[in-house]
Enzyme design. Sequence first.
Site, PDB file in Angstrom:
ATOM      1  N   ILE A 163      -4.686  -0.696   3.834  1.00 53.54           N
ATOM      2  CA  ILE A 163      -4.156  -1.676   2.889  1.00 53.54           C
ATOM      3  C   ILE A 163      -4.000  -3.048   3.544  1.00 53.54           C
ATOM      4  CG2 ILE A 163      -2.141  -2.179   1.434  1.00 53.54           C
ATOM      5  CD1 ILE A 163      -1.720   0.980   1.513  1.00 53.54           C
ATOM      6  N   GLU A 178       0.746  -3.618  19.591  1.00 49.35           N
ATOM      7  CA  GLU A 178       0.842  -2.155  19.580  1.00 49.35           C
ATOM      8  C   GLU A 178       2.313  -1.803  19.306  1.00 49.35           C
ATOM      9  OE1 GLU A 178      -1.175   0.716  19.825  1.00 49.35           O
ATOM     10  OE2 GLU A 178       0.847   1.400  19.344  1.00 49.35           O
ATOM     11  N   TYR A 183       8.808  10.726   7.850  1.00 48.13           N
ATOM     12  CA  TYR A 183       8.181   9.600   7.155  1.00 48.13           C
ATOM     13  C   TYR A 183       9.128   9.027   6.096  1.00 48.13           C
ATOM     14  CZ  TYR A 183       4.620   6.908   4.616  1.00 48.13           C
ATOM     15  OH  TYR A 183       3.907   5.888   4.009  1.00 48.13           O
ATOM     16  N   LYS A 237      11.153   5.338   6.166  1.00 50.37           N
ATOM     17  CA  LYS A 237      10.998   4.336   5.107  1.00 50.37           C
ATOM     18  C   LYS A 237      12.360   3.946   4.523  1.00 50.37           C
ATOM     19  CE  LYS A 237       6.535   4.093   5.544  1.00 50.37           C
ATOM     20  NZ  LYS A 237       5.913   2.902   6.123  1.00 50.37           N
ATOM     21  N   THR A 296      -6.306   5.824   1.514  1.00 50.12           N
ATOM     22  CA  THR A 296      -6.514   5.254   2.849  1.00 50.12           C
ATOM     23  C   THR A 296      -6.568   6.387   3.859  1.00 50.12           C
ATOM     24  OG1 THR A 296      -4.167   5.104   3.406  1.00 50.12           O
ATOM     25  CG2 THR A 296      -5.121   3.211   2.242  1.00 50.12           C
TER      26      THR A 296
HETATM   27  N1  NAP Z   1      -1.606   4.880   1.647  1.00 51.07           N
HETATM   28  C1  NAP Z   1      -0.563   5.042   0.851  1.00 51.07           C
HETATM   29  O1  NAP Z   1      -0.618   5.796  -0.142  1.00 51.07           O
HETATM   30  C2  NAP Z   1       0.714   4.301   1.135  1.00 51.07           C
HETATM   31  C3  NAP Z   1       1.731   4.355   0.174  1.00 51.07           C
HETATM   32  C4  NAP Z   1       2.916   3.669   0.405  1.00 51.07           C
HETATM   33  C5  NAP Z   1       3.071   2.946   1.583  1.00 51.07           C
HETATM   34  N2  NAP Z   1       2.071   2.913   2.502  1.00 51.07           N
HETATM   35  C6  NAP Z   1       2.292   2.129   3.728  1.00 51.07           C
HETATM   36  O2  NAP Z   1       1.288   1.151   3.853  1.00 51.07           O
HETATM   37  C7  NAP Z   1       1.136   0.796   5.244  1.00 51.07           C
HETATM   38  C8  NAP Z   1      -0.336   0.806   5.596  1.00 51.07           C
HETATM   39  O3  NAP Z   1      -0.799   2.146   5.505  1.00 51.07           O
HETATM   40  P1  NAP Z   1      -2.283   2.535   5.065  1.00 51.07           P
HETATM   41  O4  NAP Z   1      -2.177   3.475   3.949  1.00 51.07           O
HETATM   42  O5  NAP Z   1      -3.130   1.335   4.954  1.00 51.07           O
HETATM   43  O6  NAP Z   1      -2.694   3.421   6.329  1.00 51.07           O
HETATM   44  P2  NAP Z   1      -3.852   3.246   7.387  1.00 51.07           P
HETATM   45  O7  NAP Z   1      -5.162   3.102   6.718  1.00 51.07           O
HETATM   46  O8  NAP Z   1      -3.658   4.359   8.341  1.00 51.07           O
HETATM   47  O9  NAP Z   1      -3.492   1.852   8.085  1.00 51.07           O
HETATM   48  C9  NAP Z   1      -2.371   1.755   8.917  1.00 51.07           C
HETATM   49  C10 NAP Z   1      -2.474   0.499   9.716  1.00 51.07           C
HETATM   50  O10 NAP Z   1      -1.388   0.472  10.652  1.00 51.07           O
HETATM   51  C11 NAP Z   1      -1.937   0.303  11.962  1.00 51.07           C
HETATM   52  N3  NAP Z   1      -1.148   1.018  12.949  1.00 51.07           N
HETATM   53  C12 NAP Z   1      -0.914   2.353  13.015  1.00 51.07           C
HETATM   54  N4  NAP Z   1      -0.210   2.631  14.123  1.00 51.07           N
HETATM   55  C13 NAP Z   1       0.001   1.459  14.751  1.00 51.07           C
HETATM   56  C14 NAP Z   1       0.637   1.101  15.970  1.00 51.07           C
HETATM   57  N5  NAP Z   1       1.169   2.020  16.772  1.00 51.07           N
HETATM   58  N6  NAP Z   1       0.669  -0.208  16.325  1.00 51.07           N
HETATM   59  C15 NAP Z   1       0.116  -1.143  15.533  1.00 51.07           C
HETATM   60  N7  NAP Z   1      -0.528  -0.857  14.392  1.00 51.07           N
HETATM   61  C16 NAP Z   1      -0.586   0.428  14.010  1.00 51.07           C
HETATM   62  C17 NAP Z   1      -3.319   0.889  11.904  1.00 51.07           C
HETATM   63  O11 NAP Z   1      -4.112   0.367  12.934  1.00 51.07           O
HETATM   64  P3  NAP Z   1      -5.358   1.216  13.501  1.00 51.07           P
HETATM   65  O12 NAP Z   1      -6.306   1.396  12.349  1.00 51.07           O
HETATM   66  O13 NAP Z   1      -5.897   0.365  14.581  1.00 51.07           O
HETATM   67  O14 NAP Z   1      -4.795   2.507  14.000  1.00 51.07           O
HETATM   68  C18 NAP Z   1      -3.765   0.449  10.527  1.00 51.07           C
HETATM   69  O15 NAP Z   1      -4.243  -0.868  10.549  1.00 51.07           O
HETATM   70  C19 NAP Z   1       1.963   1.826   6.017  1.00 51.07           C
HETATM   71  O16 NAP Z   1       3.183   1.236   6.386  1.00 51.07           O
HETATM   72  C20 NAP Z   1       2.188   2.938   5.004  1.00 51.07           C
HETATM   73  O17 NAP Z   1       3.369   3.658   5.264  1.00 51.07           O
HETATM   74  C21 NAP Z   1       0.890   3.569   2.307  1.00 51.07           C
END
Ligand code: NAP
Length: 337
Positions: free
Chosen positions: A46, A97, A212, A216, A249
């Site tokens: 996202i 990081e 998780y 949050k 994602t």
């Molecule tokens: N997907 C959903 O349904 C959903 C729903 C509600 C909220 N969210 C929230 O949206 C946010 C983004 O999630 P997403 O769904 O886009 O997941 P994602 O595709 O896994 O992306 C997560 C992002 O966070 C980065 N990240 C993970 N661990 C990290 C670390 N230790 N240090 C720095 N960066 C780190 C990742 O970088 P790398 O790719 O380099 O590892 C990636 O860019 C999260 O906070 C998640 O909880 C997601």
Amino acid sequence: MVQFNGPHGKVTVAYLRQGGLNPPGEPPSESFAGKTVAITGCASGIGYQAALRIAALKPKKLILGARTTEKGEGAKRDILAKVPSLDSSAIQVVPVEYTSFPSVRQFAETVKRTTPALDCVLLSAGLALPTRETTADGWPTTFQVNVLAPALLAVALLPLLRATPGSVLEFVNSISYCNVASADVAPLLADPARGALAYFSGRERWTAQRAYYEAKLLLMFVLDGLVEDNGPAAAGPTILACCPGQCKTNLYREFPAAVRWFMAAFNAVIARTAEQGSRTLVTGLLRGQEAHGRMWVNDHYDDWSPGISEDEWKALQGRVWSEVKAVLRQYKGDLNT
Ligand SMILES: NC(=O)c1ccc[n+]([C@@H]2O[C@H](COP(=O)([O-])OP(=O)(O)OC[C@H]3O[C@@H](n4cnc5c(N)ncnc54)[C@H](OP(=O)(O)O)[C@@H]3O)[C@@H](O)[C@H]2O)c1
């Protein structure tokens, strides 16, 4: 402050499906003209989609925070290929990081050293893990990445945000914090002497799902604490949280294949695309002062209410925030500078 008078209890599949069927609205064109925007978690998911969208909305400068310089440069190349109107000098890559507090501090210091004004900060990095791993700083990884690291980043960037009129700080959070119920926090509330962070991050209660959801919830407590300490939005910045809704994602990338298969099948029916979810992140940055202290989701504020009562919220929020600040002071002595 979140609203307690909406639907509550476990977030339902019907709610998530409605979100999938009704994607959020799109941000207006040129809405970031002249603005400097910093985004973490922008190499994928996202956060990447939000960075791409903002790049197309004429920012003055885009700061891409990714776990490594290579990943950040990859995102930069990709964005420039898709938004050829943006000059490459308008994008700055800074590694961050979240499992390392020194890295988080370094990111903030680099941004402050190289950027005279910071209009928007979008903290999108986050994760879900199947097992309880710990970081070099000694915290469970789920807890540090989703709560403590964004909190440290927020306090470290606040002075620059305060110095930038009309600035915004937005946490990407999840409405799944509402899945934490009164029973989950009852033992902590029953014992005022018990350490809240030790309770939430302890090994005994750990499950992947609970870690998780509770992370949050704690990020919502951080939001409240920052808003209370920082004063009204007019004093700057506006500070809010947002939830992209259920999105397709790679969030479950660390889980066993069976879980990833299940989530992919579930998301195929229920979820939005990452691009659709990212619209909420982008429009949240444009809400203005009315968004201060609130959760922006599905083009509304707080369309789902917490699973704990308002009294429980107040009792826990103060305890959690003062303990979080004690941790942050170890890495940033004075939280006000
Ligand atoms: N997907 C959903 O349904 C959903 C729903 C509600 C909220 N969210 C929230 O949206 C946010 C983004 O999630 P997403 O769904 O886009 O997941 P994602 O595709 O896994 O992306 C997560 C992002 O966070 C980065 N990240 C993970 N661990 C990290 C670390 N230790 N240090 C720095 N960066 C780190 C990742 O970088 P790398 O790719 O380099 O590892 C990636 O860019 C999260 O906070 C998640 O909880 C997601």
